[in-house]
Design a protein around this motif. Structure first.
Motif, PDB file in Angstrom:
ATOM      1  N   LEU A  47       0.945  -1.369  -0.089  1.00 36.05           N
ATOM      2  CA  LEU A  47      -0.129   0.013   0.023  1.00 36.05           C
ATOM      3  C   LEU A  47       0.989   1.257  -0.096  1.00 36.05           C
ATOM      4  CD1 LEU A  47      -1.884  -2.305   0.842  1.00 36.05           C
ATOM      5  CD2 LEU A  47      -3.138  -0.464   2.461  1.00 36.05           C
ATOM      6  N   LYS A  48       0.692   1.983  -0.909  1.00 33.22           N
ATOM      7  CA  LYS A  48       1.616   3.074  -1.048  1.00 33.22           C
ATOM      8  C   LYS A  48       0.715   4.513  -0.833  1.00 33.22           C
ATOM      9  CE  LYS A  48       4.611   5.758  -4.064  1.00 33.22           C
ATOM     10  NZ  LYS A  48       5.301   5.983  -5.617  1.00 33.22           N
ATOM     11  N   HIS A  49       0.946   5.169   0.365  1.00 24.85           N
ATOM     12  CA  HIS A  49       0.160   6.268   0.527  1.00 24.85           C
ATOM     13  C   HIS A  49       0.886   7.527   0.282  1.00 24.85           C
ATOM     14  CE1 HIS A  49      -1.356   9.065   4.292  1.00 24.85           C
ATOM     15  NE2 HIS A  49      -2.036   9.055   3.413  1.00 24.85           N
ATOM     16  N   LEU A  50       0.481   8.115  -0.478  1.00 25.82           N
ATOM     17  CA  LEU A  50       1.003   9.447  -1.079  1.00 25.82           C
ATOM     18  C   LEU A  50       0.862  10.686  -0.038  1.00 25.82           C
ATOM     19  CD1 LEU A  50       0.006   9.135  -4.860  1.00 25.82           C
ATOM     20  CD2 LEU A  50       1.968   8.578  -4.037  1.00 25.82           C
ATOM     21  N   ILE A  51       1.882  11.525   0.035  1.00 24.77           N
ATOM     22  CA  ILE A  51       1.738  12.712   0.824  1.00 24.77           C
ATOM     23  C   ILE A  51       0.604  13.518   0.386  1.00 24.77           C
ATOM     24  CG2 ILE A  51       3.786  12.867   1.634  1.00 24.77           C
ATOM     25  CD1 ILE A  51       4.550  15.076  -0.338  1.00 24.77           C
ATOM     26  N   PRO A  52      -0.359  14.277   1.394  1.00 26.19           N
ATOM     27  CA  PRO A  52      -1.595  15.006   0.986  1.00 26.19           C
ATOM     28  C   PRO A  52      -1.047  16.261   0.035  1.00 26.19           C
ATOM     29  CG  PRO A  52      -1.755  14.259   3.484  1.00 26.19           C
ATOM     30  CD  PRO A  52      -0.390  13.912   2.978  1.00 26.19           C
ATOM     31  N   THR A  53       0.094  16.653   0.144  1.00 26.65           N
ATOM     32  CA  THR A  53       0.222  17.689  -0.626  1.00 26.65           C
ATOM     33  C   THR A  53       0.586  17.415  -2.079  1.00 26.65           C
ATOM     34  OG1 THR A  53       2.736  17.715   0.053  1.00 26.65           O
ATOM     35  CG2 THR A  53       1.190  19.097   1.418  1.00 26.65           C
ATOM     36  N   SER A  54       0.695  16.246  -2.496  1.00 22.29           N
ATOM     37  CA  SER A  54       1.113  16.007  -4.028  1.00 22.29           C
ATOM     38  C   SER A  54       0.204  16.425  -4.618  1.00 22.29           C
ATOM     39  CB  SER A  54       1.149  14.257  -4.038  1.00 22.29           C
ATOM     40  OG  SER A  54       2.019  13.685  -3.023  1.00 22.29           O
ATOM     41  N   HIS A  55       0.513  17.010  -5.978  1.00 21.88           N
ATOM     42  CA  HIS A  55      -0.225  17.558  -6.966  1.00 21.88           C
ATOM     43  C   HIS A  55      -1.110  16.462  -7.770  1.00 21.88           C
ATOM     44  CE1 HIS A  55      -1.507  19.807 -10.367  1.00 21.88           C
ATOM     45  NE2 HIS A  55      -1.050  21.076  -9.673  1.00 21.88           N
ATOM     46  N   PRO A  56      -2.345  16.854  -7.635  1.00 24.77           N
ATOM     47  CA  PRO A  56      -3.499  15.837  -8.321  1.00 24.77           C
ATOM     48  C   PRO A  56      -2.948  15.267  -9.658  1.00 24.77           C
ATOM     49  CG  PRO A  56      -4.640  17.575  -7.260  1.00 24.77           C
ATOM     50  CD  PRO A  56      -3.133  18.137  -7.332  1.00 24.77           C
ATOM     51  N   THR A  57      -2.427  16.212 -10.475  1.00 19.71           N
ATOM     52  CA  THR A  57      -2.054  15.587 -11.940  1.00 19.71           C
ATOM     53  C   THR A  57      -0.953  14.922 -11.847  1.00 19.71           C
ATOM     54  OG1 THR A  57      -2.484  18.067 -12.760  1.00 19.71           O
ATOM     55  CG2 THR A  57      -1.079  16.754 -14.232  1.00 19.71           C
ATOM     56  N   ARG A  58      -0.112  14.999 -10.691  1.00 22.32           N
ATOM     57  CA  ARG A  58       1.458  14.063 -10.503  1.00 22.32           C
ATOM     58  C   ARG A  58       0.741  12.709 -10.239  1.00 22.32           C
ATOM     59  NH1 ARG A  58       5.767  12.182 -12.507  1.00 22.32           N
ATOM     60  NH2 ARG A  58       6.064  14.445 -12.925  1.00 22.32           N
ATOM     61  N   ILE A  59      -0.259  12.733  -9.150  1.00 29.86           N
ATOM     62  CA  ILE A  59      -0.877  11.412  -8.933  1.00 29.86           C
ATOM     63  C   ILE A  59      -1.539  10.831 -10.000  1.00 29.86           C
ATOM     64  CG2 ILE A  59      -2.538  10.329  -7.093  1.00 29.86           C
ATOM     65  CD1 ILE A  59      -2.122  12.528  -5.363  1.00 29.86           C
ATOM     66  N   ALA A  60      -2.383  11.470 -10.593  1.00 35.48           N
ATOM     67  CA  ALA A  60      -2.899  10.627 -11.884  1.00 35.48           C
ATOM     68  C   ALA A  60      -1.864  10.134 -12.811  1.00 35.48           C
ATOM     69  CB  ALA A  60      -4.009  11.932 -12.367  1.00 35.48           C
ATOM     70  N   ALA A  61      -0.867  10.966 -13.031  1.00 42.13           N
ATOM     71  CA  ALA A  61      -0.039  10.604 -13.955  1.00 42.13           C
ATOM     72  C   ALA A  61       0.628   9.360 -13.525  1.00 42.13           C
ATOM     73  CB  ALA A  61       1.182  11.616 -14.120  1.00 42.13           C
ATOM     74  N   GLU A  62       1.206   9.108 -12.093  1.00 42.96           N
ATOM     75  CA  GLU A  62       1.716   7.853 -11.716  1.00 42.96           C
ATOM     76  C   GLU A  62       0.745   6.884 -11.781  1.00 42.96           C
ATOM     77  OE1 GLU A  62       3.807   6.237  -7.624  1.00 42.96           O
ATOM     78  OE2 GLU A  62       3.054   8.270  -7.452  1.00 42.96           O
ATOM     79  N   LEU A  63      -0.693   7.126 -11.503  1.00 44.47           N
ATOM     80  CA  LEU A  63      -1.545   5.835 -11.688  1.00 44.47           C
ATOM     81  C   LEU A  63      -1.600   5.473 -13.295  1.00 44.47           C
ATOM     82  CD1 LEU A  63      -4.535   6.954  -9.299  1.00 44.47           C
ATOM     83  CD2 LEU A  63      -3.218   4.841  -9.216  1.00 44.47           C
ATOM     84  N   GLU A  64      -1.587   6.277 -13.986  1.00 38.24           N
ATOM     85  CA  GLU A  64      -1.753   5.949 -15.428  1.00 38.24           C
ATOM     86  C   GLU A  64      -0.572   5.228 -16.131  1.00 38.24           C
ATOM     87  OE1 GLU A  64      -2.900   8.121 -19.763  1.00 38.24           O
ATOM     88  OE2 GLU A  64      -2.733   9.179 -17.935  1.00 38.24           O
ATOM     89  N   CYS A  65       0.500   5.720 -15.360  1.00 39.37           N
ATOM     90  CA  CYS A  65       1.840   4.906 -15.890  1.00 39.37           C
ATOM     91  C   CYS A  65       1.612   3.296 -15.345  1.00 39.37           C
ATOM     92  CB  CYS A  65       3.146   5.396 -15.135  1.00 39.37           C
ATOM     93  SG  CYS A  65       3.625   7.074 -16.031  1.00 39.37           S
ATOM     94  N   THR A  75       7.930  11.870 -22.921  1.00 36.40           N
ATOM     95  CA  THR A  75       8.787  12.135 -23.858  1.00 36.40           C
ATOM     96  C   THR A  75       7.690  12.993 -24.904  1.00 36.40           C
ATOM     97  OG1 THR A  75       7.811  10.134 -25.141  1.00 36.40           O
ATOM     98  CG2 THR A  75      10.121  10.167 -23.967  1.00 36.40           C
ATOM     99  N   PRO A  76       8.278  13.798 -25.991  1.00 37.43           N
ATOM    100  CA  PRO A  76       7.246  14.389 -26.676  1.00 37.43           C
ATOM    101  C   PRO A  76       6.151  13.560 -27.424  1.00 37.43           C
ATOM    102  CG  PRO A  76       9.750  15.016 -27.183  1.00 37.43           C
ATOM    103  CD  PRO A  76       9.721  13.709 -26.208  1.00 37.43           C
ATOM    104  N   ASP A  77       6.477  12.250 -27.548  1.00 37.42           N
ATOM    105  CA  ASP A  77       5.256  11.478 -28.120  1.00 37.42           C
ATOM    106  C   ASP A  77       4.927  10.578 -27.191  1.00 37.42           C
ATOM    107  OD1 ASP A  77       7.524   9.895 -28.033  1.00 37.42           O
ATOM    108  OD2 ASP A  77       7.380   8.853 -29.736  1.00 37.42           O
ATOM    109  N   THR A  78       4.807  10.931 -25.945  1.00 36.07           N
ATOM    110  CA  THR A  78       4.168   9.855 -24.892  1.00 36.07           C
ATOM    111  C   THR A  78       2.889   9.566 -25.409  1.00 36.07           C
ATOM    112  OG1 THR A  78       4.020   9.600 -22.668  1.00 36.07           O
ATOM    113  CG2 THR A  78       3.613  11.826 -23.191  1.00 36.07           C
ATOM    114  N   LYS A  79       2.619   8.196 -24.904  1.00 39.03           N
ATOM    115  CA  LYS A  79       1.255   7.676 -24.875  1.00 39.03           C
ATOM    116  C   LYS A  79       0.397   8.076 -23.520  1.00 39.03           C
ATOM    117  CE  LYS A  79       2.731   4.349 -27.966  1.00 39.03           C
ATOM    118  NZ  LYS A  79       2.835   2.781 -28.289  1.00 39.03           N
ATOM    119  N   ILE A  80       0.997   8.610 -22.492  1.00 40.89           N
ATOM    120  CA  ILE A  80       0.366   8.696 -21.271  1.00 40.89           C
ATOM    121  C   ILE A  80      -0.136  10.164 -21.254  1.00 40.89           C
ATOM    122  CG2 ILE A  80       0.712   8.734 -18.536  1.00 40.89           C
ATOM    123  CD1 ILE A  80       1.113   5.992 -20.269  1.00 40.89           C
TER     124      ILE A  80
END
Length: 479
Positions: free
Chosen positions: A55-73, A169-174
């Motif tokens: 279970l990875k608990h992200l710190i509450p101050t993490s940016h929502p877009t950064r969290i969404a990007a990690e999940l999508e990866c 990358t410039p052509d990222t699929k994420i």
């Protein structure tokens, strides 16, 4: 961490995300980073079997877009080719918990001296498989290191984890990485931002973002008779102390014209350290950052992951971890220069628009000679480990003499666990098996291994070997 502190943190996690109580039994904290904490938990399946999860608990101050990007990866690229996948995700207010399969794994530093060459080769092959997978999706991991590549030696299982610092990358699929790219460009162009996009401190930025159109108050100068001004008594006009911004600008301009004092020293001088720095992505772990990251190159590609993989391979071949250990980026670049050579470093820097000045000509080292020398010294220390203390001290002294030859090995840099240290195999049979495997193959490492290492540690990211090319390398023809 004491059991009391551990229990208190688990209770806080249950309170932050109450739904976890109905599904998981959180056992203990197993990892902690700057942006998250990781816990080991079990869940009862419908079959009645208990299964382990991380279970990875992200710190509450993490940016929502950064969290969404990690999940999508994790969801798009994960689950195949040694890349960690995701099972579930829970969110309550600003608390996010990512649930992943748990892979029991060994600590890299504990097994470094007990791996056979074939195991080291297998380790690198599986790491390249993971990197090829994420690079095909246009993901740059940016923090490749042993603790982010889990390895179960007995079950031959591997997993690349932690995409919290990934970029596209410039052509990222994420898709979410594309959003972060736009945010990054805005930040590099100097647009003000309300909060950090990457959830990380940028220590290269001095002060705040300057306004492009500052309002300048024009002071109207009164007309004064020149002749009377000459005869008028001089008045002492109190002056305000310069502001922090003006003072910093003055210091930087002074340093820019001050001659460098690095010559004949084993570390970068204060003049170079005090010069203004360019804003550029610099995430990653010290010791594993590529030259283009250290020199603040704005256009960073998947090649930075391959450099980090090369540093891991360098540790495997030399038996030394951490191999590079510097207090700052400039000293880290100086350490790399002692291995790869000053001319090669300067030439490579020109290819990505950087200028490096070195007051001393440093020849490139032969990688085989370097690695074999360090590994032989470590082997000698292992032989002395079971003998009296005097002999052990002599072996340690021999290591220090070799380390200080170039004057850049930091005193905190150490060899991995040796017999007689804190690492103890689980049983005598396992100990004999490990001892036998540690001697297997290291006396006849093929030239292909050092050719691979040379390609991984190519100072020029444009010609550095890719993950796909690495998998097709002659070193792995027997894998």
């Amino acid at each position: 961490m004491s059991s009391g502190d551990n229990a208190e943190e688990i209770e806080k996690l249950y309170a932050a995300v109450p739904r976890l109580c109905d599904i998981f039994c959180i056992m203990q904290k197993i990892g902690e980073g700057t942006f998250s904490s990781v816990y080991l938990a079990t869940a009862r399946l419908k079959s009645g079997e208990d299964m382990k999860f991380a279970l990875k608990h992200l710190i509450p101050t993490s940016h929502p877009t950064r969290i969404a990007a990690e999940l999508e990866c994790l969801t798009v690229a994960g689950g195949e080719d040694n890349v960690m996948g995701v099972k579930y995700c829970f969110r309550n207010n600003d608390h996010v918990v990512i649930v992943m399969p748990y892979l029991e794994h060994e600590c890299f530093v504990d097994i470094l001296h007990y791996l056979s060459f074939e195991e080291a080769k297998e380790y690198m092959f599986n790491l390249f498989k993971a990197l090829r997978r994420i690079h095909e999706f246009g993901i740059v991991h940016r923090d490749v290191k042993p603790s982010n590549f889990l390895y179960n030696r007995h079950q031959k299982q591997f997993a690349l984890v932690d995409f919290g610092l990934a970029q596209g990358t410039p052509d990222t699929k994420i898709e979410q990485l594309k959003v972060l790219q736009i945010k990054k460009q805005e930040r590099l162009l100097g647009y003000p931002s309300q909060r950090s996009v990457f959830g990380e401190k940028n220590f290269n930025v001095h002060g705040t973002v300057m306004n492009k159109n500052p309002t300048v108050k024009a002071i109207k100068q009164s007309k004064i008779d020149v002749e009377s001004a000459k005869l008028a008594p001089k008045k002492t006009i109190p002056t305000k102390p310069p502001s922090d911004g003006v003072a910093k600008k003055s210091v930087r301009s002074t340093l820019a014209s001050t001659p460098c004092e690095c010559f004949a020293r084993n570390q970068v001088c204060f003049v170079c350290l005090g010069r203004s720095r360019q804003v550029a992505p610099r995430a990653g772990t010290p010791g594993f950052r590529a030259p283009e990251v250290l020199t603040k190159c704005p256009n960073q590609t998947t090649a930075i992951d391959m450099w980090s993989a090369g540093v891991i391979f360098l540790s495997l071949l030399s038996g030394r971890y951490h191999f590079f250990n510097a207090p700052d980026d400039m000293n880290a670049l100086a350490q790399i220069m002692t291995i790869r050579g000053s001319k090669e470093t300067i030439q490579a820097a020109k290819t990505f628009g950087k200028t490096i000045t070195c007051s001393k000509d440093l020849p490139a080292k032969n990688l085989r000679t370097l690695c074999e020398s360090l590994r032989n010294v470590c082997s000698a220390s292992m032989q002395f480990a079971e003998q009296d203390e005097l002999q052990r001290m002599r072996a340690e002294l021999q290591i220090k003499i070799l380390e200080k030859e170039d004057g850049w090995f930091d005193h905190d840099t150490h060899t991995a666990s040796l017999p007689g240290s804190t690492h103890k195999p689980e049983s005598q049979a396992e100990s004999m098996d490990i001892e036998q495997s540690s001697m297997n193959g290291w006396d006849s490492v093929p030239d292909e291994a050092y050719h691979m290492l040379d390609r991984l540690l190519d100072m020029n990211p444009a010609t550095r070997i890719t993950a796909q090319e690495a998998l097709n390398h002659p070193l792995f023809h027997t894998v």
